[in-house]
Design an enzyme around this catalytic site. Structure first.
Site, short mmCIF file in Angstrom:
data_model
loop_
_atom_site.label_atom_id
_atom_site.label_comp_id
_atom_site.label_asym_id
_atom_site.label_seq_id
_atom_site.Cartn_x
_atom_site.Cartn_y
_atom_site.Cartn_z
N CYS A 105 0.89 -1.16 0.00
CA CYS A 105 0.00 0.00 0.00
C CYS A 105 0.93 1.20 0.00
O CYS A 105 1.98 1.19 0.66
CB CYS A 105 -0.87 0.00 1.24
SG CYS A 105 -2.13 1.29 1.17
N ASN A 209 -9.71 3.53 3.39
CA ASN A 209 -8.99 4.80 3.39
C ASN A 209 -8.22 5.05 2.10
O ASN A 209 -7.40 5.96 2.03
CB ASN A 209 -8.06 4.92 4.62
CG ASN A 209 -6.98 3.86 4.63
OD1 ASN A 209 -6.85 3.07 3.70
ND2 ASN A 209 -6.19 3.84 5.69
N HIS A 241 -3.75 6.99 -3.30
CA HIS A 241 -3.45 6.08 -2.18
C HIS A 241 -4.14 4.75 -2.46
O HIS A 241 -5.37 4.66 -2.44
CB HIS A 241 -3.97 6.67 -0.86
CG HIS A 241 -3.76 5.79 0.34
ND1 HIS A 241 -4.57 5.82 1.46
CD2 HIS A 241 -2.81 4.85 0.61
CE1 HIS A 241 -4.13 4.96 2.36
NE2 HIS A 241 -3.05 4.36 1.87
N ASN A 336 3.87 -0.20 3.18
CA ASN A 336 3.67 -1.53 3.79
C ASN A 336 4.56 -2.48 3.00
O ASN A 336 4.16 -2.96 1.93
CB ASN A 336 2.21 -2.02 3.61
CG ASN A 336 1.25 -1.54 4.67
OD1 ASN A 336 1.57 -0.70 5.50
ND2 ASN A 336 0.05 -2.07 4.63
N GLY A 386 -2.87 13.06 4.51
CA GLY A 386 -3.66 13.36 5.70
C GLY A 386 -5.01 12.72 5.54
O GLY A 386 -5.23 11.91 4.65
N MET A 388 -9.17 13.27 4.66
CA MET A 388 -9.70 14.01 3.51
C MET A 388 -10.07 15.46 3.83
O MET A 388 -10.38 16.23 2.94
CB MET A 388 -10.91 13.28 2.94
CG MET A 388 -12.02 13.10 3.93
SD MET A 388 -13.21 11.91 3.33
CE MET A 388 -14.22 11.72 4.79
N HIS A 411 3.95 7.48 8.05
CA HIS A 411 3.24 7.24 6.79
C HIS A 411 1.91 8.00 6.67
O HIS A 411 1.32 8.05 5.60
CB HIS A 411 2.98 5.74 6.57
CG HIS A 411 1.70 5.21 7.18
ND1 HIS A 411 1.40 5.31 8.52
CD2 HIS A 411 0.63 4.57 6.63
CE1 HIS A 411 0.24 4.75 8.77
NE2 HIS A 411 -0.27 4.28 7.65
N GLY A 414 -2.60 8.36 11.23
CA GLY A 414 -2.89 7.34 12.25
C GLY A 414 -4.26 7.55 12.87
O GLY A 414 -4.63 8.68 13.22
#
Lengths: 488, 136
Positions: A105, A209, A241, A336, A386, A388, A411, A414
């Site tokens: 990812c 996400n 992403h 990842n 970040g 959205m 990354h 969180g």
């Protein structure tokens, strides 16, 4: 179900680093080091993520410390934001849990020559076209299907496979981590199920996400680095992403199944069964590595095809070829993954280690030979999404990352709220309307998904970035704010 | 009966039933209800049989949900009815549902995987209870 707060030791090393000493629990071979500041420390102990850092410290062959970035939160085996490096010559292990289900990812950032004022009048149309053109959400097949033989070539070759088919440029390739291909991929290590899931999903966004976001550069912090990367204030960019989709998830699932008995077979003590692993040089370890590399190559191709389709939409909406819009790639990073990298191991010697980054991004400094030539003077772009409603960031890798964290930084923001808590918090609210009132157009396949992804569910990304900046792991270059986003 | 419970990044599912067969059936319904809204509105027009041989109830439960997720991903099936029988360690499930249609079936979540994380399948005072975390 949450086991509640972490109650073990946390010793302050400095303003941005806390330690779990290896004396904390039996089996720890090294300390745990967590990069947070004093404000984030309280949040840190609200779940069992620090315990997971301590558990990873028990893995055979682990070097220096079990590490975690400031966007740390509870995961499976490894915490999200977890980093560890193992030495195969010391029986070091490879662990699918240290990579995650969504192998490779990651994030891709593309610039344009469009000023935000040029895009604003067309923004609704642009977002609507992206939403209808890019396959996103559950059960969606991609616009590119690959027969089994072709898919295996894609898995082995990565983005160069797409370059040969006119679906990538040389520049896209050069400005991708590992140039879009991990050598040593073994497509034959993938199950038929993984192949079946991947055949129709390359070039799809997924859900949760994952997103494609149209952004504008809001603020430049390092003009020299911004110039090298081709970034200017008010410039419109696109951030993607996504990861390895069902193929990657299946590879991880298959690997965890295959490794069920491995710890016992190799006499490895595991404080948590989710840390399923095998010595990297074992048959099982090599099998996973070959499959993981193939899945990583699939993910890079997935983001490449998402970019290709995005370019087509921009070309259609703005009435000129994407090359004339200068939609050139800035960079693409994995967050990842496990990579076999050369790092200093004390006494000025260097070794090749298996660096696991689970929710953590590579951040190589200037002069690193793996960087594209045009970036070598300045360092590697680091792309931090970040949520959205807030901001994303471009950082640049710094020398201290090599010294402290095996060339790694955070990354993302969180999560701090669970999905159920986020939905509860969003009850009665229309998240897309709230975003619209702030000038952000959001289109999503799932209203529930949108509710789960609102800003209050995440830590403050500006704060996370400040910690890694102050810790010397990566330096702020530019802050980008969202104009519009599509989500699956 | 099923309910969701908190996990920071993903979704926890807790299922309770009086028999192990009912536990599996309820878990199947819960899984597909996590994928789409209003699963009860899906018509049982298509049928598929799932067979799993596994003596350990925890692994059986895990393999069952994994198989159902694969059926959704590969064949785009939304399954809403489950008829489950055992012969020794062999489970046979006749599953009914319909094809997933994005226009009619509103999406809730994409489930990446069934995880082993704190996986629990137990019998307590005559009731079966299972807990599983879904990677979203």
């Amino acid at each position: 179900m949450s086991k509640g707060a972490y109650k073990g030791p946390l010793e302050r090393i400095d303003d941005y680093c806390w330690r779990i000493p290896k004396s904390y629990k039996d089996g720890m071979r090294v300390d745990g080091l967590i990069y947070v500041d004093s404000t984030l420390v309280d949040q840190l102990c609200s779940d069992q993520a620090p315990e997971q850092v301590a558990n990873v410290a028990c893995l055979p062959g682990i070097q220096m410390a079990s590490l975690a970035m400031p966007d740390i939160h509870w995961g499976y085996g490894f915490c999200i934001g977890g980093v560890c490096a193992t030495d195969p010559e010391q029986g070091g292990v490879i662990s699918p849990g240290g990579v995650g289900y969504d192998i490779n990812c990651g994030i891709r950032l593309v610039r344009t020559n469009l000023h935000c004022s040029e895009v604003k009048p067309h923004l609704q149309h642009l977002i609507d076209r992206l939403f209808s053109s890019l396959p996103c959400g559950i059960g969606k097949e991609g616009n590119y299907h690959f027969k089994k033989k072709e898919l295996k070539k894609l898995l082995e070759q990565g983005v160069p496979f797409l370059l040969n088919r006119g679906l990538a440029t040389e520049l896209d390739l050069q400005r991708t981590e590992a140039q879009g291909c991990l050598a040593g991929a073994e497509p034959d290590n993938l199950s038929e199920r993984a192949i079946e899931r991947g055949a129709k999903q390359c070039g799809t966004l997924g859900s949760g996400n994952h997103f494609v976001e149209v952004q504008v550069i809001d603020q430049i912090f390092d003009q020299k680095a911004a110039t090298v990367f081709g970034l200017e204030q008010h410039m419109v960019c696109v951030m993607i992403h996504s990861g390895s989709r069902g193929l990657g998830y299946q590879v991880c699932d298959d690997s965890l199944r295959q490794l069920r008995g491995a710890a016992s077979k190799y006499g490895i003590y595991l404080p948590d069964q989710q840390l399923a692993c095998a010595p990297a040089n074992s048959h099982e370890g090599k099998h996973y590595i070959g499959a993981m590399r193939a899945a990583a190559n699939f993910a890079w191709c997935n983001r490449q095809l998402l970019l290709w389709q995005t370019r087509e939409v921009f070309s259609e909406v703005f009435g000129r070829a994407w090359e004339h819009l200068q939609m050139f790639q800035i960079y693409d990073v994995a967050h990842n993954i496990a990579k076999f990298e050369r790092h200093a191991v004390g006494n000025n010697s260097f070794k090749k280690l298996w660096v696991h980054r689970k929710g953590a991004t590579r951040a190589f400094p200037a002069n690193h030979p793996e960087l594209p030539e045009e970036y070598r003077q300045i360092g590697q772009p680091v792309l931090i999404p970040g949520d959205m409603g807030t901001a994303s960031w471009v950082l640049v890798g710094q020398p201290k990352s090599m010294e402290k964290t095996f060339g790694t930084t955070c990354h993302g923001a969180g999560r701090i709220l669970s999905r159920t808590a986020a939905v509860k918090e969003a009850r009665g609210r229309l998240i897309d309307q709230e975003l619209l009132e702030r000038g952000i157009i959001a289109r999503a396949q799932s209203r529930q998904g949108l509710a789960e992804e609102h800003s209050q569910a995440y830590k403050d990304v500006d704060h996370i970035v400040e910690v890694v900046h102050q810790a010397g792991l990566s330096k702020k270059v530019a802050r980008l704010r969202p104009m519009g986003v599509i989500k699956g | 009966m099923y309910e969701y419970f908190d996990h920071t990044a993903d979704l926890g599912l807790r299922i309770t039933a009086t028999t192990f067969e009912d536990l599996l059936a309820e878990a199947g319904f819960a899984l597909f209800s996590t994928l789409v809204e209003n699963l009860s509105g899906v018509k049982p027009q298509r049928e598929v049989t799932v067979e799993i041989v596994q003596a350990n109830p925890v692994w059986l439960f895990f393999d069952w949900l994994t198989e159902l997720l694969f059926l959704f991903e590969s064949r785009h099936l939304l399954l809403c009815q489950f008829q489950i029988q055992f012969c020794d360690s062999k489970m046979t499930a006749i599953c009914r549902g319909d094809s997933f249609c994005p226009k009619n079936n509103l999406q809730k979540h994409e489930i990446k995987a069934i995880t082993y994380h704190e996986l629990k399948v137990e019998q307590n005072e005559g009731n079966w209870i299972a807990e599983v975390i879904l990677d979203i």
